[in-house]
Each structure stands twice: as structure tokens, then as C-alpha cells.
Design a protein around this motif. Structure first.
Motif, PDB file in Angstrom:
ATOM      1  N   ALA A   4       0.863  -1.182   0.000  1.00 54.96           N
ATOM      2  CA  ALA A   4       0.000   0.000   0.000  1.00 54.96           C
ATOM      3  C   ALA A   4       0.896   1.226   0.000  1.00 54.96           C
ATOM      4  N   LEU A   5       0.589   2.174  -0.873  1.00 54.06           N
ATOM      5  CA  LEU A   5       1.360   3.412  -0.938  1.00 54.06           C
ATOM      6  C   LEU A   5       0.729   4.472  -0.052  1.00 54.06           C
ATOM      7  N   THR A   6       1.589   5.260   0.556  1.00 56.23           N
ATOM      8  CA  THR A   6       1.111   6.392   1.360  1.00 56.23           C
ATOM      9  C   THR A   6       1.838   7.636   0.883  1.00 56.23           C
ATOM     10  N   PRO A   7       1.239   8.802   1.081  1.00 53.80           N
ATOM     11  CA  PRO A   7       1.981  10.029   0.814  1.00 53.80           C
ATOM     12  C   PRO A   7       3.194  10.106   1.739  1.00 53.80           C
ATOM     13  N   GLY A   8       4.199  10.834   1.338  1.00 55.09           N
ATOM     14  CA  GLY A   8       5.438  10.891   2.108  1.00 55.09           C
ATOM     15  C   GLY A   8       5.267  11.368   3.535  1.00 55.09           C
ATOM     16  N   GLU A   9       4.269  12.231   3.785  1.00 50.56           N
ATOM     17  CA  GLU A   9       4.109  12.783   5.128  1.00 50.56           C
ATOM     18  C   GLU A   9       3.177  11.951   6.006  1.00 50.56           C
ATOM     19  N   ARG A  10       2.640  10.873   5.485  1.00 53.29           N
ATOM     20  CA  ARG A  10       1.681  10.058   6.241  1.00 53.29           C
ATOM     21  C   ARG A  10       2.372   8.811   6.762  1.00 53.29           C
ATOM     22  N   ASN A  11       2.099   8.457   8.015  1.00 51.66           N
ATOM     23  CA  ASN A  11       2.750   7.273   8.569  1.00 51.66           C
ATOM     24  C   ASN A  11       2.050   6.013   8.083  1.00 51.66           C
ATOM     25  N   GLU A  12       2.757   4.897   8.189  1.00 49.74           N
ATOM     26  CA  GLU A  12       2.197   3.647   7.677  1.00 49.74           C
ATOM     27  C   GLU A  12       1.143   3.045   8.586  1.00 49.74           C
ATOM     28  N   ARG A  13       1.025   3.533   9.789  1.00 43.41           N
ATOM     29  CA  ARG A  13       0.029   3.005  10.721  1.00 43.41           C
ATOM     30  C   ARG A  13      -1.387   3.181  10.178  1.00 43.41           C
ATOM     31  N   ALA A  14      -1.628   4.220   9.405  1.00 48.04           N
ATOM     32  CA  ALA A  14      -2.966   4.478   8.872  1.00 48.04           C
ATOM     33  C   ALA A  14      -3.368   3.460   7.804  1.00 48.04           C
ATOM     34  N   THR A  15      -2.413   2.749   7.221  1.00 46.06           N
ATOM     35  CA  THR A  15      -2.730   1.786   6.170  1.00 46.06           C
ATOM     36  C   THR A  15      -2.928   0.368   6.690  1.00 46.06           C
ATOM     37  N   LEU A  16      -2.827   0.154   7.980  1.00 53.04           N
ATOM     38  CA  LEU A  16      -2.971  -1.200   8.515  1.00 53.04           C
ATOM     39  C   LEU A  16      -4.307  -1.842   8.160  1.00 53.04           C
ATOM     40  N   PRO A  17      -5.458  -1.163   8.323  1.00 59.30           N
ATOM     41  CA  PRO A  17      -6.718  -1.801   7.910  1.00 59.30           C
ATOM     42  C   PRO A  17      -6.751  -2.155   6.421  1.00 59.30           C
ATOM     43  N   GLU A  18      -6.195  -1.293   5.578  1.00 49.72           N
ATOM     44  CA  GLU A  18      -6.166  -1.561   4.143  1.00 49.72           C
ATOM     45  C   GLU A  18      -5.290  -2.779   3.833  1.00 49.72           C
ATOM     46  N   LEU A  19      -4.138  -2.872   4.481  1.00 49.71           N
ATOM     47  CA  LEU A  19      -3.262  -4.011   4.249  1.00 49.71           C
ATOM     48  C   LEU A  19      -3.886  -5.312   4.749  1.00 49.71           C
ATOM     49  N   GLY A  45       6.738   2.258  14.898  1.00 50.20           N
ATOM     50  CA  GLY A  45       5.816   3.138  14.181  1.00 50.20           C
ATOM     51  C   GLY A  45       4.370   2.677  14.288  1.00 50.20           C
ATOM     52  N   TYR A  46       4.162   1.408  14.577  1.00 46.65           N
ATOM     53  CA  TYR A  46       2.810   0.860  14.694  1.00 46.65           C
ATOM     54  C   TYR A  46       2.299   0.843  16.126  1.00 46.65           C
ATOM     55  N   THR A  47       3.087   1.271  17.086  1.00 45.45           N
ATOM     56  CA  THR A  47       2.644   1.255  18.465  1.00 45.45           C
ATOM     57  C   THR A  47       1.541   2.283  18.679  1.00 45.45           C
ATOM     58  N   GLY A  48       0.718   2.045  19.636  1.00 44.04           N
ATOM     59  CA  GLY A  48      -0.372   2.975  19.932  1.00 44.04           C
ATOM     60  C   GLY A  48      -1.686   2.241  20.117  1.00 44.04           C
ATOM     61  N   GLY A  49      -2.596   2.904  20.803  1.00 40.79           N
ATOM     62  CA  GLY A  49      -3.885   2.311  21.125  1.00 40.79           C
ATOM     63  C   GLY A  49      -4.736   1.920  19.939  1.00 40.79           C
ATOM     64  N   PRO A  50      -4.928   2.784  18.946  1.00 42.67           N
ATOM     65  CA  PRO A  50      -5.798   2.413  17.822  1.00 42.67           C
ATOM     66  C   PRO A  50      -5.326   1.167  17.078  1.00 42.67           C
ATOM     67  N   THR A  51      -4.030   1.045  16.882  1.00 43.03           N
ATOM     68  CA  THR A  51      -3.503  -0.131  16.181  1.00 43.03           C
ATOM     69  C   THR A  51      -3.721  -1.383  17.003  1.00 43.03           C
ATOM     70  N   ARG A  52      -3.389  -1.323  18.273  1.00 46.83           N
ATOM     71  CA  ARG A  52      -3.557  -2.487  19.149  1.00 46.83           C
ATOM     72  C   ARG A  52      -5.040  -2.859  19.289  1.00 46.83           C
ATOM     73  N   ASP A  53      -5.915  -1.859  19.372  1.00 44.13           N
ATOM     74  CA  ASP A  53      -7.359  -2.139  19.458  1.00 44.13           C
ATOM     75  C   ASP A  53      -7.865  -2.791  18.177  1.00 44.13           C
ATOM     76  N   PHE A  54      -7.409  -2.300  17.038  1.00 47.03           N
ATOM     77  CA  PHE A  54      -7.814  -2.867  15.752  1.00 47.03           C
ATOM     78  C   PHE A  54      -7.453  -4.350  15.693  1.00 47.03           C
ATOM     79  N   LEU A  55      -6.231  -4.683  16.095  1.00 43.46           N
ATOM     80  CA  LEU A  55      -5.791  -6.078  16.059  1.00 43.46           C
ATOM     81  C   LEU A  55      -6.501  -6.918  17.120  1.00 43.46           C
ATOM     82  N   ARG A  56      -6.695  -6.359  18.297  1.00 41.67           N
ATOM     83  CA  ARG A  56      -7.346  -7.097  19.384  1.00 41.67           C
ATOM     84  C   ARG A  56      -8.781  -7.457  19.013  1.00 41.67           C
ATOM     85  N   ARG A  57      -9.506  -6.529  18.361  1.00 42.85           N
ATOM     86  CA  ARG A  57     -10.886  -6.811  17.949  1.00 42.85           C
ATOM     87  C   ARG A  57     -10.962  -7.972  16.962  1.00 42.85           C
ATOM     88  N   ARG A  58      -9.899  -8.197  16.231  1.00 45.57           N
ATOM     89  CA  ARG A  58      -9.880  -9.282  15.259  1.00 45.57           C
ATOM     90  C   ARG A  58      -9.219 -10.552  15.790  1.00 45.57           C
TER      91      ARG A  58
END
Length: 124
Positions: A4-19, A45-58
Motif C-alpha cells: 500500500a502506498l502512502t503520501p510521504g508525510e503520512r505514517n504507515e500506521r494508517a494503512t494497517l486496515p487496508e493491508l 511506528g505501529y505502536t499505539g492504542g488504535p492499532t492495538r485495538d484494531f488487532l485485538r478486535r480481530r
């Protein structure tokens, strides 16, 4: 494997659901994925509550080290985390292609297509 491509200023954490959606293979007659990873290994770079919650729900375990500034300590399986170097080596091998390393392509679609072609070539 999914990219998944992201703009240069966007972190990769936002693409986790897409991936995670790209890697899912639907079963015949069902919308749920046939294969779901048991564990996702990521860098800080993937640490943080939203990422962990996303994975935990699944029902997916997260092997992501925490920042030193985080207050809640989390245990990390460092032996499993070391396996992440396989992906890092793939990125290094892909960057051997000058076109990928310097991003000469103007359009994201053509750049992503070349990344996929290079990955296929390495795989074969």
C-alpha cells in the motif's frame, strides 16, 4: 503479500486496515477471510492504542515494541520480533532497483505496479 502506498508525510500506521483487507482471501459464499494471521509483527511506528485495538478486535496478537515514553509496560516476544528482518531485507532488495529507490514514476499506480513486478521477479 500486499503493498500500500502512502503520501510521504503520512505514517504507515494508517494503512494497517487496508493491508489487512488486501491480504484477506474470501471463502466461497462468505465475506470473511479464509486466512487470518495469528500475529502481526511491527516496528515502533505501529505502536499505539488504535492499532492495538484494531488487532485485538480481530483476535490477532501484536508483537510491537513500545516507545520508551509509554507508561504501560507491554511484554514483547523478541525472538518473534527478530523475524521482522525478513521484510526489512525484502525492502532492501526492492530498493536495489533504481526506479523504486528514487521514485522516478510520477503516478502512484505506475510506481506500485513496478514495486509489484520487482517483488514478483524476486519471488521467482
Amino acid at each position: 503479500m500486499a503493498f500500500a502506498l502512502t503520501p510521504g508525510e503520512r505514517n504507515e500506521r494508517a494503512t494497517l486496515p487496508e493491508l489487512m483487507a488486501k491480504g484477506a482471501v474470501p471463502r466461497a459464499g462468505r465475506g470473511r477471510p479464509r486466512l487470518r494471521p495469528r500475529t502481526v509483527v511491527g516496528d515502533r511506528g505501529y505502536t499505539g492504542g488504535p492499532t492495538r485495538d484494531f488487532l485485538r478486535r480481530r483476535g490477532i496478537a501484536a508483537v510491537i515494541p513500545q516507545f520508551r515514553t509509554e507508561k504501560r509496560p507491554r511484554l514483547v516476544d523478541w525472538d518473534l520480533y527478530r523475524e521482522r528482518n525478513v521484510v526489512e531485507r525484502l525492502v532492501g532488495r526492492l530498493k536495489e532497483y533504481r526506479r523504486i529507490a528514487t521514485r522516478y514514476d510520477k503516478l502512484a499506480a505506475s510506481y506500485l505496479a513496478f514495486v509489484q513486478l520487482a517483488a514478483i521477479k524476486l519471488w521467482l
